[in-house]
Every structure is written in structure tokens, then in C-alpha cells.
Scaffold this active site. Structure first.
Site, PDB file in Angstrom:
ATOM      1  N   ARG A  37      -7.165  -9.194  -3.677  1.00 53.31           N
ATOM      2  CA  ARG A  37      -6.974  -7.732  -3.621  1.00 53.31           C
ATOM      3  C   ARG A  37      -5.374  -7.825  -3.741  1.00 53.31           C
ATOM      4  O   ARG A  37      -4.677  -9.014  -3.589  1.00 53.31           O
ATOM      5  CB  ARG A  37      -7.702  -7.023  -2.472  1.00 53.31           C
TER       6      ARG A  37
ATOM      7  N   ARG B 201     -11.905  -2.536 -11.042  1.00 52.76           N
ATOM      8  CA  ARG B 201     -11.296  -1.673 -10.075  1.00 52.76           C
ATOM      9  C   ARG B 201     -10.177  -0.760 -11.085  1.00 52.76           C
ATOM     10  O   ARG B 201      -9.688  -1.313 -11.879  1.00 52.76           O
ATOM     11  CB  ARG B 201     -10.394  -2.295  -9.236  1.00 52.76           C
TER      12      ARG B 201
ATOM     13  N   GLN C  99      -6.216  -4.345   6.004  1.00 51.52           N
ATOM     14  CA  GLN C  99      -5.305  -5.201   5.271  1.00 51.52           C
ATOM     15  C   GLN C  99      -4.043  -5.388   6.150  1.00 51.52           C
ATOM     16  O   GLN C  99      -3.441  -6.452   5.897  1.00 51.52           O
ATOM     17  CB  GLN C  99      -4.886  -4.396   4.027  1.00 51.52           C
TER      18      GLN C  99
ATOM     19  N   ASP D  96      -0.063   0.905  -6.307  1.00 58.11           N
ATOM     20  CA  ASP D  96      -0.994   0.230  -7.274  1.00 58.11           C
ATOM     21  C   ASP D  96      -0.601   0.859  -8.603  1.00 58.11           C
ATOM     22  O   ASP D  96      -1.177   0.293  -9.589  1.00 58.11           O
ATOM     23  CB  ASP D  96      -2.416   0.737  -6.861  1.00 58.11           C
TER      24      ASP D  96
HETATM   25  O1  MRU Z   1      -7.428  -1.987  -1.877  1.00 55.49           O
HETATM   26  P1  MRU Z   1      -6.193  -3.304  -2.046  1.00 55.49           P
HETATM   27  O2  MRU Z   1      -6.155  -3.931  -0.746  1.00 55.49           O
HETATM   28  O3  MRU Z   1      -6.209  -3.933  -3.193  1.00 55.49           O
HETATM   29  O4  MRU Z   1      -5.089  -2.150  -1.997  1.00 55.49           O
HETATM   30  C1  MRU Z   1      -3.592  -2.964  -2.036  1.00 55.49           C
HETATM   31  C2  MRU Z   1      -2.525  -1.814  -2.006  1.00 55.49           C
HETATM   32  O5  MRU Z   1      -2.787  -0.850  -1.704  1.00 55.49           O
HETATM   33  C3  MRU Z   1      -1.216  -2.525  -1.862  1.00 55.49           C
HETATM   34  O6  MRU Z   1      -0.255  -1.908  -1.151  1.00 55.49           O
HETATM   35  C4  MRU Z   1      -0.485  -2.636  -3.371  1.00 55.49           C
HETATM   36  O7  MRU Z   1      -1.701  -3.244  -4.250  1.00 55.49           O
HETATM   37  C5  MRU Z   1       0.434  -2.926  -3.580  1.00 55.49           C
HETATM   38  S1  MRU Z   1       0.416  -4.900  -3.523  1.00 55.49           S
HETATM   39  C6  MRU Z   1       2.092  -5.268  -4.086  1.00 55.49           C
END
Ligand code: MRU
Length: 343
Positions: free
Chosen positions: A48, A88, A193, A234
């Protein structure tokens, strides 16, 4: 940095992923041998973080094709690409990496060595991500030196990207070069996370940090303990609105109230000029049981309705600056982003 965890690795025509669902308790490697393995890994958050899923997809599109011929690769490539992109929807890095692989396939559709060319492209995507992280770290270093007490949300470190990460890159470099940094880490409900991944990689690398639950952030700001917020993103729309992990918006609003600068750190692959504003970003809606359950244990009454939007959008007016591998840009963002992308 000696203890940087590696989230994605390609060896002997297989993809090795550090299973991020199991951290910090267990450092288990998942081996992906075919396209479905990597799609499931992306959907279940085994891998992720926006750039990391892009890198996994760039390699993943090749899984099982090493002994097939040119015609077979040309026949299956487009449908493989769209299956991966559908895994995703919010992080643009996934589509960006898959588009690069598609462009490489198109350019080599008559080349008998197409597999080698595609593998080189995937390795190049991975390598340039490592270099971007380091450049983001260098460009954000002065900001961290001036504002050493930092709040971060979710995980935008090496687990989400490569090596130094994005939001964590300037923090790692500042810590390594002698600045006394302190990072407040939001736990990041519902999937933790921050607690499981950011606190894990920061402590492993000797970066002083304090874990807080998400609802404590405004209070800690009110105590004057936070000089700056840095998160990843993202997708950044062309007007500067930033989609990031759910909860980022409330931190940005609180930071504005307390006059704390709120920065986003991203590689250029996260900036999407084809998305005009945050309202055009598709927000991934995950299963409500991520909210009714806490680490596998049910914490809500049976049958209660629950939602789990995985991301939110921070409007550009709440963002003090965006740290990229080409430097830090400041508002007004539409012009700054345009100039950055055509440099
Ligand atoms: O759902 P996730 O854990 O993939 O979400 C990740 C995030 O929101 C991070 O902050 C984002 O991907 C930036 S990673 C450099």
C-alpha cells in the site's frame, strides 16, 4: 539509514512484497507469481502507499510473461493493465506506472526483446522513485530544520514508497544530519498505518517519535508542541487540492486554526494534471467492517451501519507548500504546478 524496510522487490521474475498487514508484529514476505497475486495484494493492502502500488503494478503486469512470445504479450497487455488500474482508484501513481508500461509495450510491439524492454522500464520506474525520495528529502530539509517538531498522518515513508519515502524523507535526513527532530505520529484509524507502519519505521531508524490517536492531534497543536505538519498524498489535482488518507483534512483544518504550516510531500508521479480539482478525485470506499472491527475484534454492535472512505481531499488553500523532487512550490498552486510539470 541502515534499517529502512523494503516494501517491494523484484527477483528471478517474481515479485516479493513485505506484507504490510502483518507489521509490526511479523516481517513476512509474500511472493507474487502471477497477475492475480499482485491484484489481490494491492486490494488487501499487503502492499500500500501510492508510489509503492505503482511500482508493484509495473512489475506485476509482467508476472508469468517471461517465457511467452511477443504476440502473447501484445495480446494480453491492455487487459492486464486495466485489471491492475481497477484494483484501487484514488492513488494516481498506480495508473501513472501502468500507463508508462503500456507506452513501453506500444513502442516495442514488434521487438522480439519486448519482455526485457518492459522489465527495464519497470526497474527504471522503481529506481527513479528511489531518486525522487532522496531529492524530496534534500528539498524539504531546511523546512524540517526550521520546524523540527512535526506531525504526520498515515504512512508516507519507505513502506509506502522506496527507501526514504516522501513525507518522512526530509525527517530521516534531518535526523541523520544532527537536527533534533520529534515526530508525532497519528495512529490513522481505521487501519492504523501510523501506529503499525510509521511508528515502526521511525523507531527502527532511531527517529524520536510519539504515537497519538487521531483525535489528539488538535489538542497537541493547542499545546504548542507541533511546528509543522507533513503528509504524503495519493493524488494532487491541477489546482493543488490533495487527496490523502482519511483524516488528513481534519488535521489541515486544525493546523490552519493554530497557524501551523501544513506541507505535502510527493513525487511528480502523484500530480495529476488531468484531474482539475479535488472534487474530481474518486475516493475509494472500503468495507465498513474496517470500522466496526479493530484489528480483527468487533467493537460495534452487530449489524450497525458503518462507512470506510479511505481518503479525503484537503483543499489547496489549507496547504502551505508542496515538496517535490524538483523543489518546494508555494501558492498560488495552479500556476506553480503547471510550471513545475513543464520544467
Ligand atoms: O490506504 P493506503 O495505506 O494505501 O494510503 C496511503 C496514504 O494515504 C499515503 O499517505 C499516501 O499514499 C502517500 S504515500 C507516499
Amino acid at each position: 539509514m541502515k534499517n529502512i524496510p523494503v516494501s517491494v522487490e523484484w527477483k528471478n521474475d517474481k515479485l516479493f512484497l513485505l506484507d504490510q498487514r502483518k507489521l509490526p508484529g511479523e516481517e513476512k514476505i509474500v511472493v507474487c507469481e502471477n497477475l492475480q497475486d499482485v491484484i489481490v495484494s494491492i486490494k488487501t493492502l499487503t502492499v500500500r502507499g501510492a508510489p509503492a502500488i505503482g511500482i508493484a503494478a509495473a512489475y506485476g503486469i509482467l508476472l508469468g510473461l517471461e517465457d511467452t512470445g511477443l504476440n502473447e504479450i501484445n495480446r494480453v497487455f491492455k487487459s492486464r493493465a486495466s485489471e491492475l488500474v481497477d484494483a484501487r482508484p484514488t492513488a494516481v501513481n498506480l495508473a501513472w506506472a501502468v500507463d508508462r508500461m503500456l507506452a513501453c509495450q506500444e513502442a516495442n510491439r514488434s521487438n522480439e526483446n519486448i519482455y526485457e524492454c518492459l522489465l527495464r522500464e519497470a526497474k527504471d520506474i522503481h529506481q527513479s522513485d528511489r531518486e525522487s525520495c532522496r531529492a524530496i528529502g534534500e528539498h524539504g530539509l531546511d523546512l524540517v530544520r526550521k520546524h523540527p517538531n512535526i506531525l504526520t498522518h498515515c504512512n508516507a515513508g519507505s513502506l509506502a514508497v522506496s527507501e526514504l519515502g516522501t513525507a518522512l524523507a526530509p525527517i530521516y535526513l534531518a535526523n541523520e544530519r544532527g537536527t533534533k527532530v520529534h515526530v508525532f505520529v497519528d495512529e490513522t484509524r481505521p487501519l492504523l498505518q501510523g501506529a503499525r507502519l510509521t511508528a515502526f519505521e521511525l523507531s527502527r531508524n532511531g527517529v524520536p517519535c510519539t504515537l497519538i490517536s487521531d483525535n489528539m492531534a488538535a489538542h497537541i497543536m493547542s499545546e504548542g508542541k507541533i511546528d509543522m505538519v507533513i503528509t504524503g498524498a495519493d493524488r494532487i489535482a491541477s489546482n493543488g487540492d490533495a487527496a490523502n488518507k482519511i483524516g488528513t483534512l481534519s488535521i489541515a483544518i486544525a493546523a490552519k486554526y493554530f497557524e501551523i504550516p501544513f506541507f505535502i510531500a510527493v513525487p511528480l508521479s502523484t500530480i495529476d494534471l488531468s484531474t482539475p480539482s479535488g472534487s474530481d478525485v474518486v475516493i475509494e470506499e472500503r468495507d465498513g467492517n474496517e470500522v466496526t472491527h479493530f484489528h480483527g475484534t468487533m467493537v460495534a454492535p452487530l449489524g450497525v451501519s458503518a462507512r470506510s472512505p479511505a481518503f479525503d481531499v484537503t483543499p489547496s488553500e489549507l496547504i502551505a507548500g508542496i515538496i517535490t523532487e524538483r523543489g518546494v512550490i508555494y501558492p498560488p498552486f495552479p500556476g506553480a504546478i503547471k510550471n513545475l510539470m513543464i520544467e
